[in-house]
Design a protein around this motif. Structure first.
Motif, PDB file in Angstrom:
ATOM      1  N   ASP A  34     -31.861 -46.459 -80.435  1.00 40.63           N
ATOM      2  CA  ASP A  34     -32.721 -47.408 -81.143  1.00 40.63           C
ATOM      3  C   ASP A  34     -33.971 -46.695 -81.653  1.00 40.63           C
ATOM      4  O   ASP A  34     -34.366 -45.646 -81.123  1.00 40.63           O
ATOM      5  CB  ASP A  34     -33.117 -48.560 -80.219  1.00 40.63           C
ATOM      6  CG  ASP A  34     -33.906 -48.082 -79.007  1.00 40.63           C
ATOM      7  OD1 ASP A  34     -35.148 -48.118 -79.057  1.00 40.63           O
ATOM      8  OD2 ASP A  34     -33.276 -47.648 -78.016  1.00 40.63           O
ATOM      9  N   LEU A  36     -37.160 -47.222 -81.368  1.00 39.65           N
ATOM     10  CA  LEU A  36     -38.238 -47.036 -80.405  1.00 39.65           C
ATOM     11  C   LEU A  36     -37.988 -45.822 -79.524  1.00 39.65           C
ATOM     12  O   LEU A  36     -38.908 -45.041 -79.235  1.00 39.65           O
ATOM     13  CB  LEU A  36     -38.404 -48.295 -79.543  1.00 39.65           C
ATOM     14  CG  LEU A  36     -39.669 -48.369 -78.686  1.00 39.65           C
ATOM     15  CD1 LEU A  36     -40.914 -48.379 -79.572  1.00 39.65           C
ATOM     16  CD2 LEU A  36     -39.642 -49.613 -77.799  1.00 39.65           C
ATOM     17  N   THR A  37     -36.751 -45.633 -79.109  1.00 44.88           N
ATOM     18  CA  THR A  37     -36.402 -44.464 -78.299  1.00 44.88           C
ATOM     19  C   THR A  37     -36.547 -43.181 -79.105  1.00 44.88           C
ATOM     20  O   THR A  37     -37.059 -42.170 -78.605  1.00 44.88           O
ATOM     21  CB  THR A  37     -34.960 -44.587 -77.781  1.00 44.88           C
ATOM     22  OG1 THR A  37     -34.855 -45.743 -76.945  1.00 44.88           O
ATOM     23  CG2 THR A  37     -34.570 -43.355 -76.976  1.00 44.88           C
ATOM     24  N   THR A  40     -40.189 -42.285 -79.504  1.00 45.40           N
ATOM     25  CA  THR A  40     -40.743 -41.847 -78.222  1.00 45.40           C
ATOM     26  C   THR A  40     -40.318 -40.412 -77.906  1.00 45.40           C
ATOM     27  O   THR A  40     -41.138 -39.593 -77.479  1.00 45.40           O
ATOM     28  CB  THR A  40     -40.290 -42.789 -77.091  1.00 45.40           C
ATOM     29  OG1 THR A  40     -40.717 -44.121 -77.381  1.00 45.40           O
ATOM     30  CG2 THR A  40     -40.879 -42.353 -75.761  1.00 45.40           C
ATOM     31  N   VAL A  83     -44.415 -45.789 -85.017  1.00 43.97           N
ATOM     32  CA  VAL A  83     -43.572 -46.863 -84.489  1.00 43.97           C
ATOM     33  C   VAL A  83     -43.170 -47.823 -85.600  1.00 43.97           C
ATOM     34  O   VAL A  83     -41.990 -48.179 -85.744  1.00 43.97           O
ATOM     35  CB  VAL A  83     -44.308 -47.623 -83.367  1.00 43.97           C
ATOM     36  CG1 VAL A  83     -43.522 -48.867 -82.957  1.00 43.97           C
ATOM     37  CG2 VAL A  83     -44.516 -46.715 -82.159  1.00 43.97           C
ATOM     38  N   MET A 189     -46.254 -44.431 -75.333  1.00 42.78           N
ATOM     39  CA  MET A 189     -44.906 -44.851 -75.709  1.00 42.78           C
ATOM     40  C   MET A 189     -43.865 -44.661 -74.595  1.00 42.78           C
ATOM     41  O   MET A 189     -42.889 -45.410 -74.535  1.00 42.78           O
ATOM     42  CB  MET A 189     -44.454 -44.082 -76.953  1.00 42.78           C
ATOM     43  CG  MET A 189     -45.208 -44.449 -78.216  1.00 42.78           C
ATOM     44  SD  MET A 189     -45.183 -46.232 -78.537  1.00 42.78           S
ATOM     45  CE  MET A 189     -43.421 -46.532 -78.624  1.00 42.78           C
ATOM     46  N   SER A 193     -41.120 -47.494 -73.870  1.00 41.66           N
ATOM     47  CA  SER A 193     -39.722 -47.208 -74.187  1.00 41.66           C
ATOM     48  C   SER A 193     -38.852 -47.261 -72.939  1.00 41.66           C
ATOM     49  O   SER A 193     -37.691 -47.695 -72.994  1.00 41.66           O
ATOM     50  CB  SER A 193     -39.609 -45.833 -74.852  1.00 41.66           C
ATOM     51  OG  SER A 193     -38.305 -45.607 -75.332  1.00 41.66           O
ATOM     52  N   HIS A 196     -38.143 -50.787 -72.340  1.00 43.30           N
ATOM     53  CA  HIS A 196     -37.305 -51.349 -73.398  1.00 43.30           C
ATOM     54  C   HIS A 196     -35.848 -50.930 -73.253  1.00 43.30           C
ATOM     55  O   HIS A 196     -34.930 -51.768 -73.361  1.00 43.30           O
ATOM     56  CB  HIS A 196     -37.844 -50.911 -74.763  1.00 43.30           C
ATOM     57  CG  HIS A 196     -36.961 -51.261 -75.913  1.00 43.30           C
ATOM     58  ND1 HIS A 196     -36.770 -52.552 -76.343  1.00 43.30           N
ATOM     59  CD2 HIS A 196     -36.186 -50.480 -76.722  1.00 43.30           C
ATOM     60  CE1 HIS A 196     -35.941 -52.566 -77.363  1.00 43.30           C
ATOM     61  NE2 HIS A 196     -35.558 -51.325 -77.615  1.00 43.30           N
ATOM     62  N   ASN A 197     -35.609 -49.637 -73.019  1.00 45.17           N
ATOM     63  CA  ASN A 197     -34.245 -49.123 -72.907  1.00 45.17           C
ATOM     64  C   ASN A 197     -34.269 -47.899 -71.991  1.00 45.17           C
ATOM     65  O   ASN A 197     -34.280 -46.758 -72.467  1.00 45.17           O
ATOM     66  CB  ASN A 197     -33.696 -48.764 -74.288  1.00 45.17           C
ATOM     67  CG  ASN A 197     -32.200 -48.529 -74.284  1.00 45.17           C
ATOM     68  OD1 ASN A 197     -31.582 -48.399 -73.229  1.00 45.17           O
ATOM     69  ND2 ASN A 197     -31.608 -48.466 -75.467  1.00 45.17           N
ATOM     70  N   LEU A 201     -33.527 -42.920 -73.025  1.00 46.33           N
ATOM     71  CA  LEU A 201     -34.366 -41.723 -72.976  1.00 46.33           C
ATOM     72  C   LEU A 201     -33.682 -40.569 -72.253  1.00 46.33           C
ATOM     73  O   LEU A 201     -33.975 -39.400 -72.516  1.00 46.33           O
ATOM     74  CB  LEU A 201     -35.697 -42.039 -72.292  1.00 46.33           C
ATOM     75  CG  LEU A 201     -36.708 -42.868 -73.077  1.00 46.33           C
ATOM     76  CD1 LEU A 201     -37.906 -43.214 -72.199  1.00 46.33           C
ATOM     77  CD2 LEU A 201     -37.168 -42.117 -74.325  1.00 46.33           C
TER      78      LEU A 201
END
Length: 287
Positions: A34, A36-37, A40, A83, A189, A193, A196-197, A201
């Motif tokens: 995603d 966001l990942t 980050t 972002v 972040m 992150s 979020h997931n 990462l």
């Protein structure tokens, strides 16, 4: 003076080319991670790269004496800009996302006008960015209003990045300002992150791609931007940056097979003319 300004222009063009190639690579990575990942990972690897590149541990003793208000605003604009832009990139073609993002620095350039002759280049850039957006097909799958909102938000952050970037360079800490901004952005972040997931990462098979994106999108272009901002005013920087949508569209076409329309091709011409005009304008010693 002329050589200095031309060198600053070269820094900016090289910065934009690297950034647009990285954006195409990042969009390819969106197929498995995603946005966001991806941003980050990019900021995390970039923080390591720039600390090593600029030996930023030397600035630790000076940290208590820095003007942290400017540094925090600069860091915040860097973080949010990345972002929001990646969020828009996941919903829009690259050229359109970059074109909408450019409204931020373009507005800053417009507000910085001091000579009437400069209006020509800014107006050409405005026409180019306007034609870049497929208003007639706004309801089609290739355009997202949410993505457009993200891109415009990134543009606002870009304007703040320009403004506070010029203030930060006056603190005479060189590239260490960039190190501080990227490290702070990564520290903010990472926990977001992770919540979020958390598993994304740790997918190490994608770290190599993220490292390449970090080099092309953060370490290299932001360092070049800071060097350029030492010699270019807000008008020159903002209008010259109009090459970004054109480079974004070209990168999207070559690397992502994202085709552009005839009107968008005309937009590229307008944007490039504006960039050429401001480049020659920057050569005048009067600037």
């Amino acid at each position: 003076m002329q050589n200095t300004n031309l060198t600053a222009v070269f820094y900016m063009i090289l910065s934009m080319v690297a950034y647009q190639i990285s954006a195409s690579f990042a969009k390819q990575l969106f197929e498995v991670l995603d946005p966001l990942t991806v941003v980050t990972l990019r900021l995390s690897f970039a923080s390591i790269l720039i600390i090593l590149m600029f030996r930023s541990w030397k600035i630790i003793k000076r940290l208590p004496y820095l003007k942290w208000k400017d540094l925090l605003f600069y860091s915040g604009s860097v973080c949010l800009m990345n972002v929001l832009f990646y969020a828009s990139l996941g919903k829009l073609p690259q050229g359109i996302a970059v074109g909408l993002e450019f409204l931020g620095p373009l507005t800053l350039a417009l507000l910085s006008i001091k000579q009437k002759s400069d209006y020509l280049w800014v107006c050409l850039a405005i026409i180019g960015v306007t034609l870049m957006v497929p208003w007639q097909d706004a309801t089609q799958h290739s355009f997202s209003y949410l993505g457009a909102a993200f891109a415009i938000g990134a543009g606002v952050c870009w304007a703040f990045y320009i403004f506070y970037g010029q203030r930060v360079v006056r603190q005479n800490i060189g590239m260490h300002a960039l190190s501080i901004a990227i490290v702070l952005s990564a520290l903010v972040m990472l926990p977001i992150s992770a919540m979020h997931n958390p598993t994304a990462l740790m997918q190490t098979q994608y770290w190599g791609q993220a490292l390449l994106i970090a080099l092309l999108a953060t370490a290299l272009p932001y360092a070049l931007d800071l060097m350029a901002l030492k010699h270019l005013n807000k008008l020159s920087y903002g209008t010259l940056s109009s090459l970004s949508p054109a480079l974004g569209a070209i990168a999207g076409l070559v690397l992502l097979n994202e085709h552009i329309s005839i009107w968008q091709s005309i937009a590229l011409v307008c944007i490039m003319l504006a960039s050429i005009g401001i480049t020659f304008r920057a050569r005048k010693p009067a600037d």
